[in-house]
Design a protein around this motif. Structure first.
Motif: not given
Length: 94
Positions: A22-28, A38-44, A68-79
């Motif tokens: 499964x793949x999920x994509x979210x952007x705001x 504001x942020x773009x996130x891809x989950x798989x 990156x998540x909505x509350x993540x101020x850096x471009x680093x990937x969160x786990x």
């Protein structure tokens, strides 16, 4: 404004059993301005599904693979990880 989409594919490997991806994509977009995201996130991740005539169950596990998540101020990937379980009973056929 938020956009979200999802998709997936499964393979039946035994009677009543399916494995898939499964793949999920979210952007705001802030204040409806889609030139600035504001942020773009891809989950798989994998999924396993079991179905009987009157009920079914699905288990998924998704990792954040991009963004990156909505509350993540850096471009680093969160786990970020998410797991979901869906169980349903089909309506009686008369």
């Amino acid at each position: 404004m938020a956009f979200e989409t999802a998709g997936g594919a499964t393979y039946r490997f035994a009677p009543n059993w399916y494995a898939g991806l499964e793949v999920h994509y979210r952007t705001e977009c802030p204040q409806f301005d889609c030139d600035k995201f504001e942020h773009r996130v891809l989950y798989a991740g994998p999924s396993i599904h079991y179905a009987r005539e009157r009920w079914w169950a699905t288990l998924t596990w998704n990792y954040q693979v991009y963004g990156k998540g909505a509350d993540d101020l850096t471009m680093a990937r969160s786990i970020s990880r998410s797991a979901s379980v869906a169980v349903a009973r089909r309506a009686d056929r008369t």
